[in-house]
Design a protein around this motif. Structure first.
Motif, short mmCIF file in Angstrom:
data_model
loop_
_atom_site.label_atom_id
_atom_site.label_comp_id
_atom_site.label_asym_id
_atom_site.label_seq_id
_atom_site.Cartn_x
_atom_site.Cartn_y
_atom_site.Cartn_z
N ILE A 131 32.37 41.05 35.34
CA ILE A 131 32.51 42.28 34.54
C ILE A 131 31.15 42.64 33.96
CG2 ILE A 131 33.54 43.28 32.48
CD1 ILE A 131 36.01 41.67 32.98
N LEU A 132 30.74 43.88 34.17
CA LEU A 132 29.44 44.34 33.71
C LEU A 132 29.52 44.74 32.25
CD1 LEU A 132 28.61 46.50 36.84
CD2 LEU A 132 28.49 44.03 36.54
N VAL A 133 28.46 44.55 31.51
CA VAL A 133 28.51 44.77 30.08
C VAL A 133 28.75 46.22 29.70
CG1 VAL A 133 27.10 42.78 29.49
CG2 VAL A 133 26.00 44.95 30.00
N HIS A 134 28.40 47.17 30.60
CA HIS A 134 28.61 48.57 30.24
C HIS A 134 29.99 49.07 30.64
CE1 HIS A 134 27.01 48.97 34.43
NE2 HIS A 134 27.95 49.88 34.49
N LEU A 135 30.85 48.17 31.14
CA LEU A 135 32.20 48.56 31.54
C LEU A 135 33.23 48.09 30.53
CD1 LEU A 135 32.13 47.82 35.36
CD2 LEU A 135 31.76 49.98 34.21
N ASP A 136 34.37 48.73 30.53
CA ASP A 136 35.48 48.34 29.69
C ASP A 136 36.17 47.14 30.32
OD1 ASP A 136 37.64 48.08 28.06
OD2 ASP A 136 38.57 49.99 28.60
N SER A 137 36.19 46.02 29.62
CA SER A 137 36.77 44.79 30.18
C SER A 137 38.20 44.56 29.71
CB SER A 137 35.91 43.59 29.78
OG SER A 137 35.86 43.43 28.38
N GLU A 138 38.81 45.56 29.12
CA GLU A 138 40.17 45.40 28.61
C GLU A 138 41.12 45.00 29.74
OE1 GLU A 138 43.63 48.01 26.31
OE2 GLU A 138 41.65 48.86 26.71
N GLY A 139 41.95 44.01 29.45
CA GLY A 139 42.94 43.58 30.43
C GLY A 139 42.53 42.39 31.25
N LYS A 140 41.27 41.97 31.15
CA LYS A 140 40.79 40.80 31.88
C LYS A 140 40.49 39.68 30.90
CE LYS A 140 40.59 42.35 36.14
NZ LYS A 140 41.33 41.74 37.26
N LYS A 141 40.86 38.45 31.28
CA LYS A 141 40.51 37.29 30.47
C LYS A 141 39.12 36.84 30.86
CE LYS A 141 42.05 32.70 29.07
NZ LYS A 141 43.08 31.64 29.23
N VAL A 142 38.18 36.95 29.92
CA VAL A 142 36.79 36.59 30.18
C VAL A 142 36.59 35.12 29.84
CG1 VAL A 142 34.39 37.02 29.55
CG2 VAL A 142 35.98 38.93 29.75
N ARG A 143 36.08 34.35 30.80
CA ARG A 143 35.90 32.92 30.62
C ARG A 143 34.46 32.51 30.39
NH1 ARG A 143 40.09 29.60 32.00
NH2 ARG A 143 38.77 28.12 30.89
N GLY A 144 33.50 33.39 30.72
CA GLY A 144 32.11 32.96 30.59
C GLY A 144 31.12 34.11 30.67
N LEU A 145 29.87 33.76 30.44
CA LEU A 145 28.75 34.69 30.45
C LEU A 145 27.75 34.19 31.49
CD1 LEU A 145 27.13 37.04 29.08
CD2 LEU A 145 26.26 35.33 27.48
N VAL A 146 27.26 35.10 32.33
CA VAL A 146 26.30 34.75 33.38
C VAL A 146 24.96 35.40 33.06
CG1 VAL A 146 25.76 34.85 35.84
CG2 VAL A 146 28.15 34.62 35.09
N THR A 194 23.48 47.94 44.71
CA THR A 194 23.83 46.57 45.03
C THR A 194 23.66 45.64 43.84
OG1 THR A 194 21.62 45.94 45.80
CG2 THR A 194 23.11 46.93 47.41
N TYR A 195 22.96 46.09 42.81
CA TYR A 195 22.79 45.31 41.58
C TYR A 195 23.67 45.86 40.46
CZ TYR A 195 18.82 43.79 44.28
OH TYR A 195 18.03 43.29 45.30
N MET A 196 24.63 46.69 40.82
CA MET A 196 25.56 47.29 39.87
C MET A 196 24.83 48.15 38.84
SD MET A 196 28.14 46.09 41.28
CE MET A 196 27.93 45.03 42.70
N CYS A 197 23.72 48.75 39.26
CA CYS A 197 23.01 49.66 38.38
C CYS A 197 23.85 50.91 38.18
CB CYS A 197 21.66 50.01 38.98
SG CYS A 197 20.59 50.99 37.91
N LYS A 198 23.95 51.39 36.96
CA LYS A 198 24.82 52.54 36.70
C LYS A 198 24.11 53.88 36.93
CE LYS A 198 24.01 52.61 31.67
NZ LYS A 198 24.67 52.55 30.36
N GLU A 199 22.79 53.83 37.20
CA GLU A 199 22.03 55.04 37.48
C GLU A 199 21.52 55.00 38.92
OE1 GLU A 199 20.16 55.59 32.97
OE2 GLU A 199 18.87 55.09 34.68
N ALA A 200 21.68 56.08 39.63
CA ALA A 200 21.21 56.15 41.01
C ALA A 200 19.69 56.31 41.05
CB ALA A 200 21.87 57.32 41.73
N GLY A 201 19.09 55.85 42.14
CA GLY A 201 17.67 56.09 42.37
C GLY A 201 16.77 54.88 42.20
#
Length: 545
Positions: A286-301, A496-503
């Motif tokens: 789960i990316l930090v700029h996304l809403d993670s509601e509904g998922k059980k988060v187990r760790g930080l990478v 491919t790096y889940m960047c939220k901005e194109a280019g």
């Protein structure tokens, strides 16, 4: 930069009208892109359905919907394989976009769903007999895995079959997309050829300890203690050796998370972890700029130094991350695979192992390997260091499938033990060549007026090509990436790096001088083509108005 021939080879010049350089490859880019994105969307939806299916056993409607989507996916994959095998896509290839998560937006379109017939028997008819492996001989999970692999690594497979060589294949692919260190292959080849490396005994020819040979784990513990500036000697019993950092990460995800649970990570980040975490464990990142509601988060990478940005975390930042994780009982997986690739002398790398005390040592896990710092990715060597004996034991069990050969473990032990050569010969030369390559690439980017993040670590640079996209969308980003492919140059695009901005693109510069020079020439030619097309497009738009 180069003491070799200044002759520059642009493959599209000689290949115009054939293969990767043909104009014919430009006729169907949107069709290919749309088909790929549709497949990626259905892979993600199908994975979600299978997770839900575990919770709603017996729901016939759910089974029917899953079966219909499996049939649709098989049909779409068949179309994709037919296109690729027919040669209509030419050099467009498939961007390695990690389809398990690369579907954040609403990808429109798609083919009409077909009835699956028998949901437990995923057989889909295709036109090309050679493409029937997609659906006739694989289970549902195999179909999804095959589709994900095909979409993720098609460009890499093309590169492997047609690599650039200054003499033997000057028109081959130059790969500035894969983070592979080619700067000191001469030093490493010489060191690995010395007599102390050539040793064989019975124990090296037999099955190893699945955690790694004791002599290697002891040497790794000493090596990390020294180079990470650890306050106390690391315990070899806390060290696990597997065949690569991706294997270590994948197994950590598997033993720390249940299917459907998630790990949190800042973005942009190394996209290979998406494929690794999903391949076996079905764990979502789960990316930090996304809403993670509904998922059980187990760790930080975390990755330090960061990939693809090149940032090096300060000690205070690391402490904040660890305290945050402790507050929410999260595991922290920190990848320090670039720790010896900090070449700016004004920057200090702080390993998480150097801290006097960790907020939650039993939930802190460090990953390292020799692929980047030593440029020996072919050894397939990755290390886990963790205080948690249960985690170490669970990860060790995967050594049954992912162990390193005994001969390679012996050579790695000898290499890591040779502190005099590492400190006196290898690292000074490596850092000097990194600095020189970085200066060369940044000078060229400045001359072209291309913005970039100027960092002093890693093997890559994060560049901004938004000005070459009109409109600035991920679809246009993909088309530009494929234009690079047409000219036998591989770069990694921001998506491919889940960047939220194109280019944004990542460009690897840890390569030999002549290959870098050739790559920059091809890079310049592509951007010139792109600018001409943009001017024509803008002129046509103005005339219509």
């Amino acid at each position: 930069m180069s003491h070799q021939s200044d002759t520059l080879h642009l493959p599209c010049g000689q290949m115009r009208g054939q293969g990767l350089g043909s104009q014919g490859t430009r006729t169907q880019p949107m069709e290919m892109m749309h088909l790929q994105q549709t497949i990626e969307k259905h892979i993600m939806q199908l994975a979600a359905r299978h997770q839900q299916q575990d919770l709603v056993l017996g729901d016939q409607r759910h089974h029917q919907a899953t079966g219909e989507q499996e049939a649709l996916l098989g049909n779409l994959m068949s179309q994709l394989v037919n296109l690729l095998q027919s040669g209509t896509t030419g050099g467009l290839g498939l961007q390695p976009s990690c389809p398990s998560l690369d579907v954040r937006g609403d990808v429109g379109g798609g083919q009409g769903a077909q009835s699956a017939g028998q949901p437990d028997q995923p057989v889909h008819q295709v036109k090309d007999p050679e493409a029937t492996f997609v659906s006739q001989h694989l289970c549902n999970r195999g179909i999804v895995t095959s589709a994900s692999y095909w979409a993720s690594f098609q460009d890499y497979k093309m590169y492997q079959g047609d690599k650039y060589h200054e003499d033997k294949n000057p028109l081959g692919f130059i790969n500035l997309g894969i983070s592979e260190n080619k700067l000191c292959l001469d030093l490493m080849t010489e060191r690995l050829s010395q007599s102390d490396m050539n040793f064989t005994e019975d124990v090296l020819l037999q099955y190893p300890d699945w955690s790694g040979q004791p002599f290697l784990r002891e040497e790794v513990a000493r090596f990390l203690t020294y180079y990470c500036k650890v306050p106390a000697q690391l315990d070899p019993e806390n060290v696990v050796v597997l065949n690569g950092c991706s294997s270590v990460f994948s197994t950590l995800a598997m033993v720390l998370c249940d299917p459907g649970e998630a790990l949190l990570t800042p973005t942009p980040f190394y996209g290979g972890f998406v494929f690794s975490s999903h391949l076996y464990s079905k764990v979502e990142l789960i990316l930090v700029h996304l809403d993670s509601e509904g998922k059980k988060v187990r760790g930080l990478v975390l990755i330090n130094p960061q990939n693809p940005l090149g940032d090096v975390y300060s000690r205070d930042s690391l402490k904040e991350y660890l305290e945050f994780a402790k507050t929410y009982n999260l595991h922290v997986i920190i990848d320090e695979i670039y720790m010896l690739s900090v070449f700016d002398e004004s920057i200090t790398f702080h390993s998480i192992l150097s801290m006097e005390s960790l907020p939650d040592p039993n939930r802190t896990h460090v990953v390292w390997g020799t692929s980047k710092d030593f440029g020996i990715s072919g050894f397939r060597f990755g290390v886990l260091d963790t205080h948690n004996k249960e985690v170490a034991s669970a990860v060790s069990s995967f050594g049954y499938l992912h162990s390193v050969s005994g001969i390679a473990q012996y050579k790695l032990c000898r290499l890591l033990r040779d502190r005099e050569w590492i400190d006196g010969v290898y690292l000074p030369t490596y850092h000097s060549r990194l600095q020189r390559a970085h200066r060369y690439i940044t000078k060229k980017l400045k001359a072209l007026g291309i913005p970039f993040l100027n960092r002093g670590s890693g093997l890559y640079i994060w560049i901004n090509l938004k000005v070459y996209l009109d409109p600035c969308t991920f679809e246009e980003e993909l088309l530009l990436c494929r234009r690079f492919l047409d000219n036998k140059l591989i770069l990694s695009r921001g998506k491919t790096y889940m960047c939220k901005e194109a280019g944004w693109f990542r460009m690897v510069f840890a390569d030999r001088p002549l290959r870098l020079k050739q790559a920059i020439y091809r890079f310049y030619q592509v951007l010139e083509e792109q600018k001409r097309d943009l001017r024509v497009k803008q002129l046509e738009s103005a005339q219509r108005e």
